[in-house]
Enzyme design. Structure first.
Site, PDB file in Angstrom:
ATOM      1  N   THR A 160       0.798  -1.142  -0.034  1.00 41.49           N
ATOM      2  CA  THR A 160       0.003  -0.022   0.094  1.00 41.49           C
ATOM      3  C   THR A 160       0.879   1.091   0.072  1.00 41.49           C
ATOM      4  O   THR A 160       1.897   1.113   0.874  1.00 41.49           O
ATOM      5  CB  THR A 160      -0.858  -0.146   0.975  1.00 41.49           C
ATOM      6  N   HIS A 161       0.635   2.053  -0.746  1.00 35.62           N
ATOM      7  CA  HIS A 161       1.433   3.399  -0.702  1.00 35.62           C
ATOM      8  C   HIS A 161       2.611   2.930  -1.659  1.00 35.62           C
ATOM      9  O   HIS A 161       3.967   3.836  -1.435  1.00 35.62           O
ATOM     10  CB  HIS A 161       1.756   4.055   0.640  1.00 35.62           C
ATOM     11  N   SER A 282      19.013  -0.902 -26.007  1.00 29.28           N
ATOM     12  CA  SER A 282      19.194   0.388 -25.810  1.00 29.28           C
ATOM     13  C   SER A 282      20.378   0.693 -26.857  1.00 29.28           C
ATOM     14  O   SER A 282      21.216  -0.216 -27.064  1.00 29.28           O
ATOM     15  CB  SER A 282      19.843   1.032 -24.774  1.00 29.28           C
ATOM     16  N   LYS A 288      21.081  -2.782 -21.393  1.00 27.02           N
ATOM     17  CA  LYS A 288      19.562  -2.604 -21.056  1.00 27.02           C
ATOM     18  C   LYS A 288      18.616  -3.469 -21.782  1.00 27.02           C
ATOM     19  O   LYS A 288      18.825  -3.965 -23.093  1.00 27.02           O
ATOM     20  CB  LYS A 288      19.332  -1.130 -21.588  1.00 27.02           C
ATOM     21  N   ASN A 290      14.574  -2.936 -22.092  1.00 30.89           N
ATOM     22  CA  ASN A 290      13.504  -2.180 -21.611  1.00 30.89           C
ATOM     23  C   ASN A 290      12.150  -2.381 -22.120  1.00 30.89           C
ATOM     24  O   ASN A 290      11.837  -3.283 -22.971  1.00 30.89           O
ATOM     25  CB  ASN A 290      13.592  -0.895 -22.587  1.00 30.89           C
ATOM     26  N   GLU A 295       5.576   0.045 -21.325  1.00 33.29           N
ATOM     27  CA  GLU A 295       5.478   1.663 -21.198  1.00 33.29           C
ATOM     28  C   GLU A 295       4.247   2.314 -22.433  1.00 33.29           C
ATOM     29  O   GLU A 295       3.869   3.105 -22.172  1.00 33.29           O
ATOM     30  CB  GLU A 295       6.837   2.388 -21.774  1.00 33.29           C
ATOM     31  N   TYR A 322     -30.106  15.229 -36.282  1.00 34.77           N
ATOM     32  CA  TYR A 322     -28.581  15.141 -36.911  1.00 34.77           C
ATOM     33  C   TYR A 322     -27.979  16.449 -36.993  1.00 34.77           C
ATOM     34  O   TYR A 322     -28.494  17.292 -37.374  1.00 34.77           O
ATOM     35  CB  TYR A 322     -28.684  14.067 -37.898  1.00 34.77           C
TER      36      TYR A 322
HETATM   37  N1  ARG Z   1     -20.712  11.762 -43.663  1.00 32.43           N
HETATM   38  C1  ARG Z   1     -21.717  12.192 -42.758  1.00 32.43           C
HETATM   39  C2  ARG Z   1     -21.529  11.719 -41.178  1.00 32.43           C
HETATM   40  O1  ARG Z   1     -20.542  11.011 -41.165  1.00 32.43           O
HETATM   41  C3  ARG Z   1     -22.995  11.232 -43.254  1.00 32.43           C
HETATM   42  C4  ARG Z   1     -24.603  11.762 -42.798  1.00 32.43           C
HETATM   43  C5  ARG Z   1     -24.484  13.064 -43.472  1.00 32.43           C
HETATM   44  N2  ARG Z   1     -26.013  13.643 -43.354  1.00 32.43           N
HETATM   45  C6  ARG Z   1     -26.154  14.730 -43.597  1.00 32.43           C
HETATM   46  N3  ARG Z   1     -27.573  15.290 -43.372  1.00 32.43           N
HETATM   47  N4  ARG Z   1     -25.324  15.730 -44.043  1.00 32.43           N
HETATM   48  O2  ARG Z   1     -22.229  12.075 -40.352  1.00 32.43           O
END
Ligand code: ARG
Length: 463
Positions: A160-161, A282, A288, A290, A295, A322
């Site tokens: 712990t720690h 390295s 080395k 690594n 990482e 949309y």
């Molecule tokens: N290339 C657009 C996207 O990835 C597709 C949809 C486009 N629709 C629109 N109403 N312009 O979202």
């Protein structure tokens, strides 16, 4: 008819084509070409449904569906000229379909929009990533369970720690990561089940006046059902966000383990040897070796977290439904998914190949007065001392050992009795690291028997 240079897909009301800068900011084909297979699967399902519902003829649907397969094979074989002027994968595919099959291609976009189309494509792609995520996690969990089984009895320091706390078993430490990755698995499965609703047929945002059958396309594409609300269906990106957030938590787990491997493989610890296959040398220091894979896993996590924050930020101010902002959903998810799968595979490889240095683990487990709690617990059990007082007595014994420059088991009974007359020879039984871990039999404890039970439980789950 519109001007020649305006867009062939939506150019009806446009007199001129876009500015070059507009084309550059607007086009997504540079990255959304990764959705080609999903786009074509969605279109093939849509065309079949349009025919089944009598919206287009069977022969047009057949022509479209065949033509789409031709386009797919062109894309897959690298014989496809993607066009930035055609903006995105949807219009690139449809334009090429027109060249391949002619007039029937123009009927494909009946009763749908790019809005439900892109949501469908992206969902199908993310769904595949959830499946790959699940396989990657299962492979890693298997490798960890194997390590745990091999080293159910090996003793190592528990920290712990990052200070030595109490001895634990190697198997217990490995199984801790099994629990963590199992929660990631459970989150991924939850999210996958929740996201598996089809947006197709939501059209632009309001649904459509055509008598489509959304259940049919949903089923054809392996969705559990159509999404219930058309506005939500086209504007939802929760599925991508859930992928990124479950990926982020898993990435954080991977990073913690990677950090331990970096520490454990150092010359100061020498708890493990990583295999040559997952290390590098390295160019200047010949001695080395690594732990680069560890990482890089630790570092890659930043881009996964970043993708999550970026998409949350894209989505947070958007009104329904949309908005073009949503085109910025893809690149980050692609990058996060690629790096998550790579990190999981690299971690699995390292875990499979690494060798625990059992002698060093045990020596380290005994250092730093790691059994002081066992001593205090013995005083409580055997002499009836309240734990707080036992803690005090033990503290005095630790100070005595520190002053003498020895470990607790090296103190003689006579020396111990100068601190508490109640101490008897039996105390030496509990000061060894193997006794210590074997005594921790509580459910979920580090005792080898408990670890083996967990290993057995997991083997059954994985079988
Ligand atoms: N290339 C657009 C996207 O990835 C597709 C949809 C486009 N629709 C629109 N109403 N312009 O979202």
């Amino acid at each position: 008819m519109s001007d020649k240079s305006s867009n062939q897909m939506w150019g009806g009301r446009f007199a001129a084509g876009p500015d070059a800068i507009m084309e550059a900011i607007n086009a997504s084909i540079g990255f959304d070409k990764r959705l080609a297979a999903q786009d074509i699967a969605g279109s093939r399902a849509h065309a079949a449904m349009l025919a089944a519902t009598g919206i287009i003829s069977d022969s047009d649907a057949e022509t479209i569906r065949e033509g789409l397969l031709t386009v797919l094979s062109e894309i897959e074989s690298g014989n496809f000229a993607f066009s930035t002027a055609l903006e995105d994968i949807h219009m690139n595919v449809e334009a090429r379909l027109k060249e391949v099959v002619g007039e029937p291609a123009g009927r494909l976009h009946t009763a749908r929009s790019r809005n439900d189309q892109v949501a469908t494509d992206f969902k199908l792609w993310v769904r595949d990533q959830f499946d790959a995520f699940e396989s990657g996690l299962l492979a890693l969990i298997r490798a960890l369970v194997d390590q745990a089984e091999a080293g159910a009895e090996w003793v190592m320091p528990g920290f712990t720690h990052l200070q030595t706390a109490q001895p634990v078993t190697w198997g217990h430490h490995m199984m801790a990561y099994v629990e963590m990755f199992a929660r990631d698995l459970s989150r991924a499965r939850d999210a996958r089940a929740r996201m598996n609703e089809s947006p197709l047929g939501a059209a632009a945002l309001a649904g459509t006046g055509f008598a489509i059958d959304r259940h049919m396309t949903a089923e054809a594409l392996g969705f559990a059902r159509p999404a219930a609300n058309s506005l939500d269906a086209v504007s939802d990106r929760d599925f991508a966000l859930e992928f990124l957030s479950t990926a982020s938590i898993c990435a954080m787990h991977l990073s913690r383990f990677a950090e331990e491997l970096v520490i454990w493989s150092s010359a100061q610890f020498r708890f493990v040897a990583l295999s040559d296959r997952f290390s590098t040398g390295s160019s200047i220091m010949p001695q080395k070796k690594n732990p680069d894979a560890a990482e890089l896993i630790r570092a890659k996590i930043g881009r996964i977290f970043g993708a999550n924050v970026a998409l949350m930020t894209v989505m947070k101010g958007l009104p329904l439904a949309y908005s073009k902002d949503m085109q910025e959903d893809k690149e980050q998810v692609f990058d996060a998914a690629d790096n998550l799968m790579l990190a999981l595979a690299a971690m699995e490889g390292m875990v499979k190949d690494m060798t625990a240095n059992v002698a060093n683990l045990e020596a380290a487990a005994a250092a730093g007065f790691s059994t002081a709690t066992d001593l205090a617990d013995w005083l409580v059990r055997e002499t009836g001392l309240p734990f707080r007082e036992a803690h005090h007595v033990t503290g005095a014994l630790v100070a005595m050992a520190e002053k003498k420059g020895c470990d607790l088991p090296d103190l003689t009974l006579a020396e111990m009795q100068t601190v508490s007359g109640a101490i008897t020879e039996g105390i030496h039984d509990v000061l060894g690291v193997h006794n210590s871990v074997a005594s921790r039999l509580s459910y979920g404890g580090t005792a080898p028997v408990r670890v083996r039970e967990q290993v057995a439980r997991w083997k059954e789950i994985l079988a």
